[in-house]
Design a protein around this motif. Structure first.
Motif, PDB file in Angstrom:
ATOM      1  N   ASP A  31       0.967  -1.226  -0.176  1.00  0.00           N
ATOM      2  CA  ASP A  31       0.068   0.161  -0.121  1.00  0.00           C
ATOM      3  C   ASP A  31       0.772   1.264  -0.091  1.00  0.00           C
ATOM      4  O   ASP A  31       0.502   2.111  -0.758  1.00  0.00           O
ATOM      5  N   GLY A  74       1.573   4.087  -2.962  1.00  0.00           N
ATOM      6  CA  GLY A  74       1.561   5.645  -2.774  1.00  0.00           C
ATOM      7  C   GLY A  74       2.934   6.390  -3.267  1.00  0.00           C
ATOM      8  O   GLY A  74       2.817   7.138  -3.945  1.00  0.00           O
ATOM      9  N   THR A  75       4.110   5.861  -2.668  1.00  0.00           N
ATOM     10  CA  THR A  75       5.266   6.601  -2.735  1.00  0.00           C
ATOM     11  C   THR A  75       5.420   6.601  -4.512  1.00  0.00           C
ATOM     12  O   THR A  75       5.738   7.460  -5.076  1.00  0.00           O
ATOM     13  N   GLU A 133       3.527   5.947  -7.025  1.00  0.00           N
ATOM     14  CA  GLU A 133       2.504   6.600  -7.938  1.00  0.00           C
ATOM     15  C   GLU A 133       2.886   8.344  -7.566  1.00  0.00           C
ATOM     16  O   GLU A 133       3.007   8.925  -8.564  1.00  0.00           O
ATOM     17  N   ASN A 160      10.923   5.436   2.043  1.00  0.00           N
ATOM     18  CA  ASN A 160       9.755   5.954   2.813  1.00  0.00           C
ATOM     19  C   ASN A 160       8.638   5.028   3.176  1.00  0.00           C
ATOM     20  O   ASN A 160       7.989   5.050   3.840  1.00  0.00           O
ATOM     21  N   ARG A 209       7.053   3.449   7.047  1.00  0.00           N
ATOM     22  CA  ARG A 209       5.503   3.528   7.428  1.00  0.00           C
ATOM     23  C   ARG A 209       5.033   2.011   7.638  1.00  0.00           C
ATOM     24  O   ARG A 209       4.013   1.749   7.581  1.00  0.00           O
ATOM     25  N   SER A 252      -2.572   5.166   4.208  1.00  0.00           N
ATOM     26  CA  SER A 252      -1.184   4.358   4.039  1.00  0.00           C
ATOM     27  C   SER A 252      -0.485   4.477   2.869  1.00  0.00           C
ATOM     28  O   SER A 252       0.731   4.454   2.583  1.00  0.00           O
ATOM     29  N   LEU A 253      -1.213   5.199   1.737  1.00  0.00           N
ATOM     30  CA  LEU A 253      -0.797   5.624   0.428  1.00  0.00           C
ATOM     31  C   LEU A 253      -0.065   6.869   0.536  1.00  0.00           C
ATOM     32  O   LEU A 253       1.110   7.228  -0.125  1.00  0.00           O
ATOM     33  N   ILE A 254      -0.675   7.480   1.216  1.00  0.00           N
ATOM     34  CA  ILE A 254      -0.308   9.078   1.127  1.00  0.00           C
ATOM     35  C   ILE A 254       0.655   9.385   2.123  1.00  0.00           C
ATOM     36  O   ILE A 254       1.782  10.196   1.953  1.00  0.00           O
ATOM     37  N   MET A 255       0.490   8.885   3.207  1.00  0.00           N
ATOM     38  CA  MET A 255       1.441   9.356   4.487  1.00  0.00           C
ATOM     39  C   MET A 255       3.076   9.042   4.210  1.00  0.00           C
ATOM     40  O   MET A 255       3.773  10.095   4.573  1.00  0.00           O
ATOM     41  N   PRO A 256       3.544   7.986   3.637  1.00  0.00           N
ATOM     42  CA  PRO A 256       4.840   7.905   3.062  1.00  0.00           C
ATOM     43  C   PRO A 256       5.512   8.797   2.370  1.00  0.00           C
ATOM     44  O   PRO A 256       6.563   9.338   2.340  1.00  0.00           O
ATOM     45  N   PHE A 257       4.484   9.110   1.292  1.00  0.00           N
ATOM     46  CA  PHE A 257       4.799  10.239   0.261  1.00  0.00           C
ATOM     47  C   PHE A 257       5.036  11.548   0.932  1.00  0.00           C
ATOM     48  O   PHE A 257       5.832  12.514   0.747  1.00  0.00           O
ATOM     49  N   ASP A 285       5.781  12.084   4.449  1.00  0.00           N
ATOM     50  CA  ASP A 285       7.198  11.908   5.097  1.00  0.00           C
ATOM     51  C   ASP A 285       8.231  12.486   4.090  1.00  0.00           C
ATOM     52  O   ASP A 285       9.202  13.196   4.758  1.00  0.00           O
ATOM     53  N   ASN A 286       8.355  11.968   2.993  1.00  0.00           N
ATOM     54  CA  ASN A 286       9.452  12.242   1.866  1.00  0.00           C
ATOM     55  C   ASN A 286       9.314  13.539   1.576  1.00  0.00           C
ATOM     56  O   ASN A 286      10.283  14.286   1.329  1.00  0.00           O
ATOM     57  N   GLN A 287       8.362  14.027   1.125  1.00  0.00           N
ATOM     58  CA  GLN A 287       8.070  15.392   0.436  1.00  0.00           C
ATOM     59  C   GLN A 287       7.922  16.640   1.396  1.00  0.00           C
ATOM     60  O   GLN A 287       8.115  17.881   1.037  1.00  0.00           O
ATOM     61  N   SER A 300      -2.668  10.695  -7.051  1.00  0.00           N
ATOM     62  CA  SER A 300      -1.799   9.240  -6.521  1.00  0.00           C
ATOM     63  C   SER A 300      -2.951   8.280  -6.039  1.00  0.00           C
ATOM     64  O   SER A 300      -3.047   7.029  -6.421  1.00  0.00           O
ATOM     65  N   GLU A 338      -5.558   7.114  -8.191  1.00  0.00           N
ATOM     66  CA  GLU A 338      -5.097   6.172  -9.168  1.00  0.00           C
ATOM     67  C   GLU A 338      -5.122   4.929  -8.703  1.00  0.00           C
ATOM     68  O   GLU A 338      -5.477   3.599  -9.250  1.00  0.00           O
ATOM     69  N   ARG A 339      -4.864   4.525  -7.219  1.00  0.00           N
ATOM     70  CA  ARG A 339      -4.633   3.309  -6.713  1.00  0.00           C
ATOM     71  C   ARG A 339      -5.647   2.824  -5.663  1.00  0.00           C
ATOM     72  O   ARG A 339      -5.666   1.803  -5.056  1.00  0.00           O
TER      73      ARG A 339
END
Lengths: 205, 263, 279
Positions: free
Chosen positions: A144, A148-149, A151, A173, A177, B182-187, B189-191, B231, B234-235
């Protein structure tokens, strides 16, 4: 938490770039919450083709050895390396053979077709259904997060160095998580006649 | 099919779409009532130096059905008019939409009362604590929502408070909640927090120097929010249709709506 | 069923020969001549279609068979045994390859599989060897990148001398094999099997040149056949199969990405007549 796919943990991702592909995995091996090893790579090389395996660790080992045998036999019989697309179909048919008692793995195949020079990646479910993707494939307990990362970070036609940065950031990243993945990573950048393997440190928790 | 027969001779009433158990008389029937539904969707909040952005998609689902393509999850809280023009706080709720709505109404009423009684808007810090109390008040029959509260703090800095369904809360730089968290959070963290980003050549392994956490300008954050939702759409099948955004600055709250993919 | 008390009928003679295999070869050497010639851009397989009676309906008789879209086969010897081998070859090309790799076997792999079937008939209990020799022709897609398109007929203007070297798993191209009842197999540039194999091969040795093209090969095949044929030579009495460029008109579908027509196809009686008039 009794899913066989989530007992040992682990993550794997493959990406397509411009005339290159990348495949990366984490290094954790655990028993539920307990980390047993921080050096359990999940990517295996078979000549021109790389296979990533996440899921139940015993099946990861068994399946990687099974394909080592199958690919070696192929090479002896045919006097040539197995092509990535051929490998994909071999993985698919081998997994479907175990339709009613599957290996609990989610494989990822990555490589460059030596004849056409075209990048190739694909993923599978545990019974061999192939997911041909033009961009990226994710698998494992952090899938999951990887969706996200990837995409968010992936873009078309990345060169080898940019692709390395992208896949590394996507993986690190994502696994940060996921409690069941992490503890460093292996990243392979595959070009037509060069493969670079890098070890990433990552968070050790 | 006997299910829709409306036959009075059958074992039980037949006016409902739900099938009445037809079994031998005397056998025990198990009845159950589950008061919660997951209505999908995702929310996201990011705070900046002098602003914060709260965003949420507008799709509402039950199972694989789409109830509506426009059901906002982000609300202004504590304004004195029906249009909430003078509100200073925003709340997003994701999870069970009915509980989310009830929670929003309750918090709004409380913040309004505070304003009438104290003659000033409630601070985001105070509201955050109050929201926690409201949620914990239903500790044993919780509001099935993940709430995020946003506003500007006493220093004019962006503030994001995130909650679990029973009132545990924390002030954060950014937070994603809901189906695609769960898809957005790590993105994010990074950005946003530049996690796993180091200054090239600044050391070996863990001795590397982390990239400085420079505050992000509003335009950058807004772009990140859009990217994150594109994003997620999309998923994740439960996210899509529209993106409702609130941009909170010292000038008030600006509302924005953007279309998202409807498939 | 027959696993107990069933012994191989093919046993060594004191001199070290397997006479059953020699008998099988005798059957082959009484068979109608079949021949194959490899060109730079394809292969031709040809044989005579002999009917014992004028009442036989020739078009319904077929001696040249398609095994996979890129591989064809012809025989000399016993017709019924051949049909069994065609069935087995087609089957093994799927069970042993396509169902595993989702692609058809390269020629050598198929030849080995067919050769194994034939060898097993020389060592198994209760069976006799197959009374046929086969000529198997196929085209392999190579694994190396096609650098100068050497495989596809048209020689570049660089004047690169056409070498006779074609085929091979790495390079790709046409491959021609002969398989015998013993299970042994040989790669050929050109060969013949059956009754007049010896004289046909002598003829081929004279006519074969390196860098031959498919059209010339068909021509030579018919000339060779003419030397040995007993009856009249026309589109109905000669059977020809060719491995050539992908035949898109035989694909049946249009607009499928990556779809390629079969390289192996049989020539129609009319096409053979056309070649014969130009002989």
């Amino acid at each position: 938490m009794s899913s066989p796919f989530a007992i040992n943990g682990g993550a794997c991702v493959a990406m397509v770039g411009k005339d290159c592909v990348a495949i990366a995995c984490d290094l954790r091996l655990g028993l539920q919450a307990l980390t047993v090893s921080n050096n359990f790579p999940k990517i295996f090389s078979y000549g021109d083709v790389y296979l990533g395996l996440t899921g139940l660790a015993t099946d990861v080992s068994t399946v990687s050895d099974l394909f080592r045998y199958k690919v070696n036999m192929y090479r002896l019989r045919e006097e040539r390396n197995i092509a990535p697309s051929t490998m994909a179909n071999l993985v698919s048919s081998s997994l479907y053979e175990r339709r009613f008692g599957p290996y609990f793995v989610s494989p990822v195949v990555a490589g460059i077709d030596q004849k056409s020079g075209k990048p190739f990646i694909c993923g599978f479910d545990s019974i061999g259904c192939i997911d041909f993707a033009k961009d990226f494939i994710v698998s494992g307990t952090a899938s999951d997060q990887l969706f996200g990362t990837c995409e968010g970070l992936w873009e078309p036609d990345l060169g080898p160095e940019d692709l390395f940065e992208t896949i590394s950031q996507a993986l690190l990243n994502a696994v940060d998580r996921d409690a069941l993945s992490g503890w460093g990573a292996h990243v392979y950048i595959i070009e037509k006649d060069k493969t670079t393997k890098r070890l990433l440190k990552g968070r050790q928790d | 099919m006997t299910m829709f027969s409306q036959n009075p001779l059958m074992n039980g009433p037949n006016y409902s779409f739900s099938q009445t158990p037809t079994m031998a008389s005397g056998a025990n029937k198990e009845h159950s009532f589950y008061p919660y539904t997951d209505n999908g969707g995702s929310t996201l909040a990011i705070s900046g130096n002098d602003f914060m952005i709260m965003a949420g998609d507008t799709r509402s689902t039950s199972g694989y059905n789409i109830n509506t393509r426009y059901s906002p999850k982000v609300f202004k809280i504590g304004g004195t008019t029906s249009s909430q023009d003078d509100a200073t706080l925003v709340l997003s709720v994701v999870g069970f939409a009915a509980d989310g709505h009830a929670l929003k109404e309750k918090l709004d009423a409380i913040v309004k009362m505070y304003r009438y009684q104290h003659g000033k808007p409630m601070s985001v810090k105070a509201c955050a604590q109050r929201l926690s109390t409201i949620l914990y008040g239903k500790r044993f029959f919780p509001y099935y929502v993940t709430a995020i509260l946003g506003g500007l703090d006493e220093d004019g800095k962006g503030a994001v408070y995130s909650y679990d369904p029973v009132g545990s809360y924390e002030r954060e730089q950014c937070r994603a909640a809901g189906a695609a968290a769960s898809l957005i959070m790590p993105f994010l963290d990074n950005q946003v927090n530049f996690k796993n980003q180091y200054i090239p050549g600044s050391g070996e392994g863990h001795a590397l120097v982390e990239r400085a956490k420079d505050p992000l300008p509003l335009v950058v954050v807004e772009a990140l929010v859009k990217d994150a939702f594109d994003s997620a759409v999309e998923r994740h099948i439960e996210v899509g249709d529209g993106l409702s955004m609130m941009l909170i600055t010292k000038n008030g709250i600006e509302e924005k709506f953007l279309p998202l993919k409807k498939d | 069923m027959a696993d107990r008390y069933s012994f191989s009928l093919t046993t060594f003679s004191p001199s070290g020969k397997l006479v059953q295999i020699e008998y099988a070869l005798n059957a082959v050497n009484q068979g109608v001549t079949a021949l194959g010639i490899k060109a730079t851009n394809g292969i031709v397989l040809a044989t005579e279609k002999k009917s014992s009676s004028p009442l036989i309906d020739p078009p319904s008789l077929s001696k040249v068979s398609l095994i996979t879209p890129n591989i064809g086969m012809v025989y000399s010897g016993m017709g019924p045994d051949y049909r069994v081998l065609v069935d087995k070859a087609r089957k093994v090309s799927h069970t042993g390859y396509k169902r595993i790799y989702n692609e058809y076997p390269p020629t050598r792999i198929l030849v080995q599989d067919v050769a194994r079937v034939m060898q097993e008939a020389t060592q198994s209990g209760g069976v006799r060897p197959y009374g046929v020799s086969l000529l198997i022709a196929g085209w392999d897609e190579g694994v190396e990148p096609e650098s100068e398109e050497a495989a596809t007929a048209d020689e570049g203007p660089e004047g690169k001398k056409p070498t006779g070297k074609t085929g091979g798993i790495l390079k790709g191209g046409p491959m021609l094999y002969q398989v015998d009842p013993s299970g042994s197999y040989f790669p050929w540039k050109a060969t013949a099997i059956g009754k007049s194999a010896t004289s046909a091969k002598t003829f081929l040795e004279k006519r074969y040149t390196e860098g031959l093209e498919l059209e010339d090969a068909v021509h030579i095949a018919l000339l060779t056949l003419k030397e040995t044929i007993e009856g009249e030579m026309n589109g109905e009495t000669v059977e020809i199969g060719i491995v050539g460029p992908p035949a898109h008109h035989l694909l049946g579908v249009d607009g499928v990405e990556g779809a390629q027509g079969p390289r192996f196809r049989k020539l129609s009686p009319q096409e053979i007549e056309d070649y014969l008039t130009n002989l």
